[in-house]
Design a protein around this motif. Structure first.
Motif, PDB file in Angstrom:
ATOM      1  N   GLN A 149       1.033  -1.412  -0.085  1.00  0.00           N
ATOM      2  CA  GLN A 149      -0.382   0.034   0.338  1.00  0.00           C
ATOM      3  C   GLN A 149       0.774   1.554   0.381  1.00  0.00           C
ATOM      4  O   GLN A 149       0.633   2.522  -0.712  1.00  0.00           O
ATOM      5  N   LYS A 150       1.809   1.536   0.769  1.00  0.00           N
ATOM      6  CA  LYS A 150       3.215   2.229   1.040  1.00  0.00           C
ATOM      7  C   LYS A 150       4.069   2.849  -0.633  1.00  0.00           C
ATOM      8  O   LYS A 150       4.009   3.288  -0.805  1.00  0.00           O
ATOM      9  N   VAL A 151       4.182   1.363  -0.810  1.00  0.00           N
ATOM     10  CA  VAL A 151       5.336   1.337  -1.319  1.00  0.00           C
ATOM     11  C   VAL A 151       4.763   0.994  -3.128  1.00  0.00           C
ATOM     12  O   VAL A 151       5.309   1.750  -4.168  1.00  0.00           O
ATOM     13  N   GLY A 152       3.985   0.211  -3.953  1.00  0.00           N
ATOM     14  CA  GLY A 152       3.429   0.093  -4.264  1.00  0.00           C
ATOM     15  C   GLY A 152       3.465  -1.479  -4.467  1.00  0.00           C
ATOM     16  O   GLY A 152       4.177  -1.915  -4.503  1.00  0.00           O
ATOM     17  N   ARG A 153       2.510  -1.961  -5.236  1.00  0.00           N
ATOM     18  CA  ARG A 153       2.902  -3.423  -6.292  1.00  0.00           C
ATOM     19  C   ARG A 153       4.153  -3.557  -6.796  1.00  0.00           C
ATOM     20  O   ARG A 153       4.192  -4.445  -6.024  1.00  0.00           O
ATOM     21  N   ILE A 154       4.734  -3.132  -7.122  1.00  0.00           N
ATOM     22  CA  ILE A 154       5.988  -3.503  -8.054  1.00  0.00           C
ATOM     23  C   ILE A 154       6.994  -2.066  -8.031  1.00  0.00           C
ATOM     24  O   ILE A 154       6.867  -0.753  -8.228  1.00  0.00           O
ATOM     25  N   SER A 155       7.818  -2.341  -6.887  1.00  0.00           N
ATOM     26  CA  SER A 155       9.423  -1.467  -6.359  1.00  0.00           C
ATOM     27  C   SER A 155      10.561  -1.354  -6.963  1.00  0.00           C
ATOM     28  O   SER A 155      10.466  -2.640  -8.077  1.00  0.00           O
ATOM     29  N   PRO A 156      11.164  -0.519  -7.419  1.00  0.00           N
ATOM     30  CA  PRO A 156      12.347  -0.855  -7.598  1.00  0.00           C
ATOM     31  C   PRO A 156      13.046  -2.449  -7.024  1.00  0.00           C
ATOM     32  O   PRO A 156      13.911  -2.478  -8.034  1.00  0.00           O
ATOM     33  N   LEU A 157      12.820  -2.130  -5.936  1.00  0.00           N
ATOM     34  CA  LEU A 157      13.628  -4.136  -5.675  1.00  0.00           C
ATOM     35  C   LEU A 157      13.203  -4.844  -5.977  1.00  0.00           C
ATOM     36  O   LEU A 157      13.395  -6.216  -6.057  1.00  0.00           O
ATOM     37  N   ASP A 168      29.257  -7.655  -9.211  1.00  0.00           N
ATOM     38  CA  ASP A 168      28.818  -6.910  -8.840  1.00  0.00           C
ATOM     39  C   ASP A 168      28.130  -5.427  -9.804  1.00  0.00           C
ATOM     40  O   ASP A 168      27.516  -5.013  -8.965  1.00  0.00           O
ATOM     41  N   THR A 169      27.053  -5.583 -11.012  1.00  0.00           N
ATOM     42  CA  THR A 169      26.928  -5.287 -11.193  1.00  0.00           C
ATOM     43  C   THR A 169      25.584  -5.217 -10.676  1.00  0.00           C
ATOM     44  O   THR A 169      24.785  -4.308 -10.442  1.00  0.00           O
ATOM     45  N   SER A 170      25.185  -6.721 -10.894  1.00  0.00           N
ATOM     46  CA  SER A 170      23.705  -7.006  -9.700  1.00  0.00           C
ATOM     47  C   SER A 170      23.749  -6.385  -8.986  1.00  0.00           C
ATOM     48  O   SER A 170      22.096  -5.951  -8.237  1.00  0.00           O
ATOM     49  N   THR A 175      21.663  -2.531  -4.874  1.00  0.00           N
ATOM     50  CA  THR A 175      21.318  -2.262  -3.579  1.00  0.00           C
ATOM     51  C   THR A 175      21.008   0.061  -4.273  1.00  0.00           C
ATOM     52  O   THR A 175      20.827   0.401  -3.054  1.00  0.00           O
ATOM     53  N   ASP A 176      21.362  -0.008  -5.235  1.00  0.00           N
ATOM     54  CA  ASP A 176      20.369   1.244  -5.583  1.00  0.00           C
ATOM     55  C   ASP A 176      19.192   1.414  -6.073  1.00  0.00           C
ATOM     56  O   ASP A 176      18.753   2.363  -5.300  1.00  0.00           O
ATOM     57  N   ALA A 177      18.700   0.322  -5.599  1.00  0.00           N
ATOM     58  CA  ALA A 177      16.836   0.333  -5.535  1.00  0.00           C
ATOM     59  C   ALA A 177      16.687   0.603  -4.476  1.00  0.00           C
ATOM     60  O   ALA A 177      15.734   0.988  -4.070  1.00  0.00           O
ATOM     61  N   GLY A 178      16.989  -0.247  -3.138  1.00  0.00           N
ATOM     62  CA  GLY A 178      17.050  -0.167  -1.883  1.00  0.00           C
ATOM     63  C   GLY A 178      17.590   0.948  -1.292  1.00  0.00           C
ATOM     64  O   GLY A 178      15.803   1.714  -0.561  1.00  0.00           O
ATOM     65  N   PHE A 179      18.184   1.939  -1.801  1.00  0.00           N
ATOM     66  CA  PHE A 179      18.019   3.451  -1.201  1.00  0.00           C
ATOM     67  C   PHE A 179      16.857   3.825  -2.116  1.00  0.00           C
ATOM     68  O   PHE A 179      16.206   4.964  -1.305  1.00  0.00           O
ATOM     69  N   LYS A 180      16.565   3.648  -3.166  1.00  0.00           N
ATOM     70  CA  LYS A 180      15.634   4.313  -3.433  1.00  0.00           C
ATOM     71  C   LYS A 180      14.310   4.553  -3.215  1.00  0.00           C
ATOM     72  O   LYS A 180      12.983   5.442  -2.762  1.00  0.00           O
ATOM     73  N   VAL A 181      14.038   3.454  -2.773  1.00  0.00           N
ATOM     74  CA  VAL A 181      12.600   2.735  -1.986  1.00  0.00           C
ATOM     75  C   VAL A 181      12.605   3.180  -0.143  1.00  0.00           C
ATOM     76  O   VAL A 181      11.625   3.812   0.272  1.00  0.00           O
ATOM     77  N   THR A 182      13.505   3.327  -0.293  1.00  0.00           N
ATOM     78  CA  THR A 182      14.300   4.032   1.350  1.00  0.00           C
ATOM     79  C   THR A 182      13.674   5.492   1.310  1.00  0.00           C
ATOM     80  O   THR A 182      13.489   5.752   1.744  1.00  0.00           O
ATOM     81  N   SER A 183      14.613   6.062   0.481  1.00  0.00           N
ATOM     82  CA  SER A 183      14.032   7.185   0.702  1.00  0.00           C
ATOM     83  C   SER A 183      12.349   7.880   0.074  1.00  0.00           C
ATOM     84  O   SER A 183      11.923   8.865   0.791  1.00  0.00           O
ATOM     85  N   GLN A 184      12.035   7.004  -0.573  1.00  0.00           N
ATOM     86  CA  GLN A 184      10.488   6.569  -1.239  1.00  0.00           C
ATOM     87  C   GLN A 184       9.657   6.895   0.612  1.00  0.00           C
ATOM     88  O   GLN A 184       8.295   7.704   0.535  1.00  0.00           O
TER      89      GLN A 184
END
Length: 229
Positions: A149-157, A168-170, A175-184
């Protein structure tokens, strides 16, 4: 449901009632409830911590000479595997109360003892462990339904952390997705940024990643657990 041991304490004897018959009824009720309440020591941990002894984590920082900072970081992350598994099984991000956490930390100490790691490290590393219990949350989230409900059904994570995280790439993408969702989430609840980050991590490894919390690559990337070489 109470165990037989605790069921036997629910009934008050006639002698006890006679002694209390001049007291207000609510005192009798409180007395009955107090002797029927299970003690903290009788509460079992809802998490299976058997992985502690078999997961290939690097124990060197927790052995003499102990590197307290890195050891505590490792132990907190190692405990996080159990919390992520618990999230996957129950959809709950946290343990219900302090007594349950106490029971789980006691089990955790026993597992570390089997690896000949000092159990005394646990109370010193987990002295501020309120993020593990349901006393407050991130943006009002307690379970996966709340998360959606807060983040959405499909998030960057959901799109960046589901596969093999060995490269390292994956790992960087996750990790970047984690920071985006945390910021949200912190835009909704700026006072609980640490807890929101913690929830993002648990969701990524406990719900999203196909290999699960005990996968070494996932645990190393998402939880930052050092692995044995």
């Amino acid at each position: 449901m109470l165990s037989k041991k605790h069921q036997s304490t629910v009934f008050v004897s006639s002698t006890q009632i006679q002694k209390m018959d001049n007291k207000p009824m609510f005192l009798l009720l409180l007395f009955t409830l107090s002797i029927a309440t299970p003690s903290a020591s009788s509460i079992s941990c809802p998490m299976d911590l058997s992985y502690v002894e078999t997961f290939p984590w690097d124990t060197s920082s927790c052995r003499d000479p102990i590197d307290t900072q890195h050891c505590c970081q490792t132990l907190l992350s190692l405990f996080g595997i159990g919390l992520a598994k618990h999230l996957k099984e129950t959809s709950l991000f946290q343990l219900p109360n302090k007594n349950t956490l106490k029971s789980c930390l006691q089990d955790f100490k026993l597992k570390l003892s089997c690896l000949k790691i000092q159990p005394s490290l646990v109370p010193s590393c987990f002295h501020n462990s309120t993020q593990f219990i349901n006393n407050s949350s991130c943006a009002g989230i307690t379970n996966i339904k709340d998360w959606k409900q807060k983040v959405g059904r499909i998030s960057p994570l959901d799109t960046s952390c589901k596969g093999d995280l060995k490269s390292d790439t994956s790992c960087s993408m996750c990790t970047d997705a984690g920071f985006k969702v945390t910021s949200q989430l912190t835009s909704i609840d700026p006072k609980n940024a640490t807890k929101c980050f913690f929830f993002s991590v648990l969701y990524a490894i406990g719900i999203v990643n196909h290999f699960g919390p005990t996968d070494p690559a996932a645990a190393s990337c998402i939880l930052g657990i050092p692995l044995r070489r």
